[in-house]
Design an enzyme around this catalytic site. Structure first.
Site, PDB file in Angstrom:
ATOM      1  N   GLU A 134      -3.271   0.491  -8.786  1.00 41.21           N
ATOM      2  CA  GLU A 134      -2.484   0.958  -8.992  1.00 41.21           C
ATOM      3  C   GLU A 134      -1.551   0.413  -9.840  1.00 41.21           C
ATOM      4  OE1 GLU A 134      -1.938   4.955  -6.586  1.00 41.21           O
ATOM      5  OE2 GLU A 134      -2.569   3.353  -5.605  1.00 41.21           O
ATOM      6  N   HIS A 188      -0.728  -2.362  -7.147  1.00 43.00           N
ATOM      7  CA  HIS A 188      -1.436  -2.208  -5.723  1.00 43.00           C
ATOM      8  C   HIS A 188      -3.150  -2.512  -6.196  1.00 43.00           C
ATOM      9  CE1 HIS A 188      -2.712   1.195  -3.228  1.00 43.00           C
ATOM     10  NE2 HIS A 188      -2.737  -0.400  -2.257  1.00 43.00           N
ATOM     11  N   SER A 202       0.739  -1.223  -0.176  1.00 39.84           N
ATOM     12  CA  SER A 202       0.085   0.292  -0.163  1.00 39.84           C
ATOM     13  C   SER A 202       0.889   0.800  -0.008  1.00 39.84           C
ATOM     14  CB  SER A 202      -1.157  -0.520   1.205  1.00 39.84           C
ATOM     15  OG  SER A 202      -1.810  -0.660   0.971  1.00 39.84           O
ATOM     16  N   ASN A 220      -3.526   5.835  -1.686  1.00 43.50           N
ATOM     17  CA  ASN A 220      -3.087   6.019  -0.210  1.00 43.50           C
ATOM     18  C   ASN A 220      -2.633   7.623   0.030  1.00 43.50           C
ATOM     19  OD1 ASN A 220      -4.561   3.669   0.064  1.00 43.50           O
ATOM     20  ND2 ASN A 220      -3.032   2.607  -0.289  1.00 43.50           N
TER      21      ASN A 220
HETATM   22  C1  LIG Z   1      -5.216   0.666   1.785  1.00 42.68           C
HETATM   23  C2  LIG Z   1      -5.301   0.505   0.573  1.00 42.68           C
HETATM   24  O1  LIG Z   1      -3.523   0.449   0.055  1.00 42.68           O
HETATM   25  C3  LIG Z   1      -6.310   0.645  -0.964  1.00 42.68           C
HETATM   26  C4  LIG Z   1      -7.403   0.597  -0.394  1.00 42.68           C
HETATM   27  O2  LIG Z   1      -8.085  -0.513  -0.960  1.00 42.68           O
HETATM   28  S1  LIG Z   1      -8.243   1.730  -0.023  1.00 42.68           S
HETATM   29  C5  LIG Z   1     -10.201   1.309  -0.271  1.00 42.68           C
HETATM   30  C6  LIG Z   1     -10.774   1.573  -1.519  1.00 42.68           C
HETATM   31  N1  LIG Z   1     -11.951   1.069  -0.866  1.00 42.68           N
HETATM   32  C7  LIG Z   1     -13.221   1.426  -1.163  1.00 42.68           C
HETATM   33  O3  LIG Z   1     -12.743   3.401  -0.904  1.00 42.68           O
HETATM   34  C8  LIG Z   1     -14.434   0.995  -0.372  1.00 42.68           C
HETATM   35  C9  LIG Z   1     -15.655   1.484  -0.030  1.00 42.68           C
HETATM   36  N2  LIG Z   1     -16.788   0.593  -0.142  1.00 42.68           N
HETATM   37  C10 LIG Z   1     -17.677   0.761  -1.040  1.00 42.68           C
HETATM   38  O4  LIG Z   1     -17.142   0.861  -1.967  1.00 42.68           O
HETATM   39  C11 LIG Z   1     -18.483  -0.070  -0.847  1.00 42.68           C
HETATM   40  O5  LIG Z   1     -19.131  -0.135   0.439  1.00 42.68           O
HETATM   41  C12 LIG Z   1     -18.925  -2.070  -0.623  1.00 42.68           C
HETATM   42  C13 LIG Z   1     -19.187  -2.147  -2.209  1.00 42.68           C
HETATM   43  C14 LIG Z   1     -17.524  -1.792   0.095  1.00 42.68           C
HETATM   44  C15 LIG Z   1     -20.522  -2.868  -0.405  1.00 42.68           C
HETATM   45  O6  LIG Z   1     -21.251  -1.810  -1.127  1.00 42.68           O
HETATM   46  P1  LIG Z   1     -22.580  -1.861  -0.576  1.00 42.68           P
HETATM   47  O7  LIG Z   1     -23.641  -1.152  -1.797  1.00 42.68           O
HETATM   48  O8  LIG Z   1     -22.245  -1.310   1.128  1.00 42.68           O
HETATM   49  O9  LIG Z   1     -22.584  -3.319  -0.313  1.00 42.68           O
HETATM   50  P2  LIG Z   1     -23.677  -3.921  -0.828  1.00 42.68           P
HETATM   51  O10 LIG Z   1     -24.782  -3.613  -1.904  1.00 42.68           O
HETATM   52  O11 LIG Z   1     -23.561  -5.742  -0.291  1.00 42.68           O
HETATM   53  O12 LIG Z   1     -22.527  -4.579  -2.168  1.00 42.68           O
HETATM   54  C16 LIG Z   1     -22.450  -4.240  -3.585  1.00 42.68           C
HETATM   55  C17 LIG Z   1     -21.316  -5.332  -4.302  1.00 42.68           C
HETATM   56  O13 LIG Z   1     -20.233  -6.024  -3.995  1.00 42.68           O
HETATM   57  C18 LIG Z   1     -20.424  -7.135  -3.801  1.00 42.68           C
HETATM   58  N3  LIG Z   1     -19.028  -7.130  -2.315  1.00 42.68           N
HETATM   59  C19 LIG Z   1     -19.836  -6.407  -0.955  1.00 42.68           C
HETATM   60  N4  LIG Z   1     -18.807  -6.697  -0.410  1.00 42.68           N
HETATM   61  C20 LIG Z   1     -17.608  -7.384  -1.193  1.00 42.68           C
HETATM   62  C21 LIG Z   1     -16.562  -8.086  -0.403  1.00 42.68           C
HETATM   63  N5  LIG Z   1     -15.666  -8.069   0.400  1.00 42.68           N
HETATM   64  N6  LIG Z   1     -15.984  -8.870  -1.687  1.00 42.68           N
HETATM   65  C22 LIG Z   1     -16.971  -9.137  -2.891  1.00 42.68           C
HETATM   66  N7  LIG Z   1     -17.576  -8.382  -2.964  1.00 42.68           N
HETATM   67  C23 LIG Z   1     -18.186  -7.775  -2.115  1.00 42.68           C
HETATM   68  C24 LIG Z   1     -21.925  -7.281  -3.491  1.00 42.68           C
HETATM   69  O14 LIG Z   1     -22.175  -9.149  -4.276  1.00 42.68           O
HETATM   70  C25 LIG Z   1     -21.942  -6.439  -4.708  1.00 42.68           C
HETATM   71  O15 LIG Z   1     -21.927  -6.583  -5.867  1.00 42.68           O
HETATM   72  P3  LIG Z   1     -23.012  -6.428  -6.800  1.00 42.68           P
HETATM   73  O16 LIG Z   1     -22.788  -4.658  -7.514  1.00 42.68           O
HETATM   74  O17 LIG Z   1     -22.496  -7.377  -8.308  1.00 42.68           O
HETATM   75  O18 LIG Z   1     -24.167  -6.874  -6.741  1.00 42.68           O
HETATM   76  N1  LIG Z   2      -6.785  -3.060   3.627  1.00 39.36           N
HETATM   77  C1  LIG Z   2      -6.665  -3.011   2.175  1.00 39.36           C
HETATM   78  O1  LIG Z   2      -7.606  -2.079   2.651  1.00 39.36           O
HETATM   79  C2  LIG Z   2      -5.728  -3.098   1.455  1.00 39.36           C
HETATM   80  C3  LIG Z   2      -4.102  -3.848   1.606  1.00 39.36           C
HETATM   81  N2  LIG Z   2      -3.263  -3.565   0.876  1.00 39.36           N
HETATM   82  C4  LIG Z   2      -2.026  -4.335   1.140  1.00 39.36           C
HETATM   83  O2  LIG Z   2      -2.470  -5.272   0.685  1.00 39.36           O
HETATM   84  C5  LIG Z   2      -1.231  -6.636   1.762  1.00 39.36           C
HETATM   85  C6  LIG Z   2      -2.274  -7.855   2.556  1.00 39.36           C
HETATM   86  O3  LIG Z   2      -2.896  -6.864   3.325  1.00 39.36           O
HETATM   87  P1  LIG Z   2      -3.886  -7.324   4.089  1.00 39.36           P
HETATM   88  O4  LIG Z   2      -4.585  -8.603   3.257  1.00 39.36           O
HETATM   89  O5  LIG Z   2      -4.991  -6.388   4.214  1.00 39.36           O
HETATM   90  O6  LIG Z   2      -3.700  -8.157   5.122  1.00 39.36           O
HETATM   91  P2  LIG Z   2      -3.583  -9.033   6.033  1.00 39.36           P
HETATM   92  O7  LIG Z   2      -3.451  -9.377   7.642  1.00 39.36           O
HETATM   93  O8  LIG Z   2      -5.484  -9.467   5.918  1.00 39.36           O
HETATM   94  O9  LIG Z   2      -3.343 -10.229   5.579  1.00 39.36           O
HETATM   95  C7  LIG Z   2      -2.305 -10.648   5.302  1.00 39.36           C
HETATM   96  C8  LIG Z   2      -1.656 -11.958   5.338  1.00 39.36           C
HETATM   97  O10 LIG Z   2      -0.313 -11.906   5.172  1.00 39.36           O
HETATM   98  C9  LIG Z   2       0.076 -13.679   6.153  1.00 39.36           C
HETATM   99  N3  LIG Z   2       1.911 -13.565   6.119  1.00 39.36           N
HETATM  100  C10 LIG Z   2       2.248 -12.913   6.921  1.00 39.36           C
HETATM  101  N4  LIG Z   2       3.563 -12.973   7.165  1.00 39.36           N
HETATM  102  C11 LIG Z   2       3.818 -13.737   5.718  1.00 39.36           C
HETATM  103  C12 LIG Z   2       4.813 -14.305   6.041  1.00 39.36           C
HETATM  104  N5  LIG Z   2       5.734 -14.577   5.772  1.00 39.36           N
HETATM  105  N6  LIG Z   2       4.385 -15.336   4.605  1.00 39.36           N
HETATM  106  C13 LIG Z   2       3.394 -15.705   4.226  1.00 39.36           C
HETATM  107  N7  LIG Z   2       2.305 -15.070   4.790  1.00 39.36           N
HETATM  108  C14 LIG Z   2       2.141 -13.805   5.327  1.00 39.36           C
HETATM  109  C15 LIG Z   2      -0.688 -12.692   7.078  1.00 39.36           C
HETATM  110  O11 LIG Z   2      -0.831 -14.411   8.371  1.00 39.36           O
HETATM  111  P3  LIG Z   2      -0.981 -13.737   9.666  1.00 39.36           P
HETATM  112  O12 LIG Z   2      -2.437 -13.412   9.982  1.00 39.36           O
HETATM  113  O13 LIG Z   2      -0.989 -15.629   9.847  1.00 39.36           O
HETATM  114  O14 LIG Z   2       0.282 -12.846   9.817  1.00 39.36           O
HETATM  115  C16 LIG Z   2      -2.029 -13.048   6.934  1.00 39.36           C
HETATM  116  O15 LIG Z   2      -2.714 -14.214   6.204  1.00 39.36           O
HETATM  117  C17 LIG Z   2      -0.134  -5.584   3.125  1.00 39.36           C
HETATM  118  O16 LIG Z   2       0.687  -5.254   2.081  1.00 39.36           O
HETATM  119  C18 LIG Z   2      -1.415  -4.236   2.563  1.00 39.36           C
HETATM  120  O17 LIG Z   2      -0.498  -2.864   2.542  1.00 39.36           O
HETATM  121  C19 LIG Z   2      -3.161  -3.146  -0.326  1.00 39.36           C
HETATM  122  C20 LIG Z   2      -4.859  -2.643  -0.645  1.00 39.36           C
HETATM  123  C21 LIG Z   2      -6.072  -2.376  -0.024  1.00 39.36           C
END
Ligand SMILES: CC(=O)CC(=O)SCCNC(=O)CCNC(=O)[C@H](O)C(C)(C)COP(=O)(O)OP(=O)(O)OC[C@H]1O[C@@H](n2cnc3c(N)ncnc32)[C@H](O)[C@@H]1OP(=O)(O)O
Ligand SMILES: NC(=O)C1=CN([C@@H]2O[C@H](COP(=O)(O)OP(=O)(O)OC[C@H]3O[C@@H](n4cnc5c(N)ncnc54)[C@H](OP(=O)(O)O)[C@@H]3O)[C@@H](O)[C@H]2O)C=CC1
Length: 297
Positions: free
Chosen positions: A158, A146, A125, A196
């Site tokens: 990304e 990403h 991330s 991010n």
């Molecule tokens: C941290 C990082 O590195 C980067 C990141 O990822 S940052 C995070 C980016 N993500 C966001 O910002 C998500 C923001 N949230 C959302 O867009 C919405 O709340 C959401 C799509 C997650 C759920 O939407 P919602 O309208 O509340 O739920 P819902 O109507 O049940 O679901 C919409 C669709 O998503 C699907 N869905 C929801 N959650 C899901 C999940 N966890 N896994 C798979 N599919 C899922 C549903 O099946 C549904 O599919 P259809 O459109 O085909 O019907």
């Molecule tokens: N969460 C998010 O919304 C997003 C996350 N990311 C990135 O994706 C990556 C994973 O995040 P996320 O899935 O949320 O994290 P989680 O904590 O859900 O999952 C991470 C997984 O990696 C496992 N793990 C830890 N160490 C090892 C290892 N040495 N070998 C193999 N597996 C290992 C963990 O096991 P254990 O639980 O036993 O430690 C766990 O099952 C991170 O780099 C995060 O920044 C990118 C986009 C969105």
């Protein structure tokens, strides 16, 4: 970007079976690619397979996938705890915990089994791709790929080149993203890239707003959902991403940019220190043992 073929990517490896790893395995298998999903924790692998099956069921219920396609996709996902299983993969996408030392140790192990021409991608991330690439035996075949959470739903990937990433690697990964039904945005290799860099400081500010008592959890989330049309409030989204991941991203931004405006909110640090990491631990800004989830402050 135009489709340019799969460029030799057949078998996909995924390391880390958490929320991102299971989503990446899901979309790759649904696109017809054989997938090898590896984690250190066998229980995480079982949970990931169950999550993929449940999320594919949603798609079957909505008519996006037939039951037979779901069964075939699930059968394409092989799981295991040993890196050796990744030896035949054309690309391995690392999606383990957002800690640099964890990722570097994985790269050391996986490079010793990967075939020479295989691409190594990280779903990090925030951590600089050039720095991660430099610790591997293949900086030219190393790239940031990403995905966004939840992977089966979010359209964006990304793509981040390190300084040494070859054009061939970039093209192959862009083509793979296309095959998985995603749209790519190219980001330069600066801390936390594009999404991010913008999103997580907003979440951090929401936590600071909570710490200062400007609003409570419900008010802050309602304000951003109803006042800015965000699908989730920032604290709800932080719980969804994982508070440990949010904090790790803020620390990379703070250190990498050298600017105090990126300092992590002390309240975010406190939640992580408590082990209240959000949905994945059942408790973060909300308590998920109740329906609907109740605010924890
Ligand atoms: C941290 C990082 O590195 C980067 C990141 O990822 S940052 C995070 C980016 N993500 C966001 O910002 C998500 C923001 N949230 C959302 O867009 C919405 O709340 C959401 C799509 C997650 C759920 O939407 P919602 O309208 O509340 O739920 P819902 O109507 O049940 O679901 C919409 C669709 O998503 C699907 N869905 C929801 N959650 C899901 C999940 N966890 N896994 C798979 N599919 C899922 C549903 O099946 C549904 O599919 P259809 O459109 O085909 O019907
Ligand atoms: N969460 C998010 O919304 C997003 C996350 N990311 C990135 O994706 C990556 C994973 O995040 P996320 O899935 O949320 O994290 P989680 O904590 O859900 O999952 C991470 C997984 O990696 C496992 N793990 C830890 N160490 C090892 C290892 N040495 N070998 C193999 N597996 C290992 C963990 O096991 P254990 O639980 O036993 O430690 C766990 O099952 C991170 O780099 C995060 O920044 C990118 C986009 C969105």
């Amino acid at each position: 970007m135009a489709e340019s073929g799969s460029r030799g990517i057949g078998r996909v490896g995924v390391i880390g079976a958490g929320q991102m790893g299971n989503g990446i395995a899901h979309v790759a298998a649904a696109a017809g690619l054989p997938v090898v999903l590896v984690d250190v924790n066998a229980a995480a692998l079982d949970k990931a397979r169950a999550t993929v099956a449940k999320n594919m069921d949603r798609q079957v219920a909505k008519g996006g996938l037939t039951a037979a396609e779901k069964d075939a996709a699930l059968a394409r996902i092989e799981t295991g705890t040993g890196m050796q299983r990744l030896a035949d993969c054309d690309i391995v996408i690392e999606a383990a915990t957002e800690r640099e030392e964890v990722k570097l140790s994985i790269f050391r192990d996986v490079c010793s089994v990967l075939k020479k021409e295989a691409i190594l991608a990280s779903n990090t991330s925030s951590i600089p791709i050039t720095r991660l690439a430099a610790a591997t035996d293949r900086p030219d075949r190393f790239i940031g790929m990403h995905f966004m959470n939840p992977v089966p739903v979010m359209k964006l990937v990304e793509v981040i080149r390190g300084i040494a990433t070859s054009e061939e690697t970039f093209e192959a990964v862009a083509s793979l993203a296309w095959k998985l039904g995603k749209i790519t945005a190219v980001a330069q290799d600066y801390p936390a890239f594009i999404v991010n860099r913008i999103l997580v400081p907003m979440i951090n500010e929401a936590v600071q707003t909570l710490q200062e008592g400007v609003g409570d959890i419900r008010s802050i989330d309602a304000a951003m959902k109803l006042g800015a049309n965000h699908p989730m409030g920032p604290l709800e989204l932080a719980d969804f991403i994982g508070l440990d991941t949010c904090l790790a991203i803020m620390r990379v931004l703070h250190e990498g940019m050298g600017d105090s405006k990126y300092r992590p909110s002390p309240l975010l640090v406190k939640y992580v220190e408590a082990g209240w990491l959000g949905r994945k631990t059942g408790r973060g800004f909300y308590d998920y043992s109740q329906e609907p989830p109740a605010p924890t402050r």
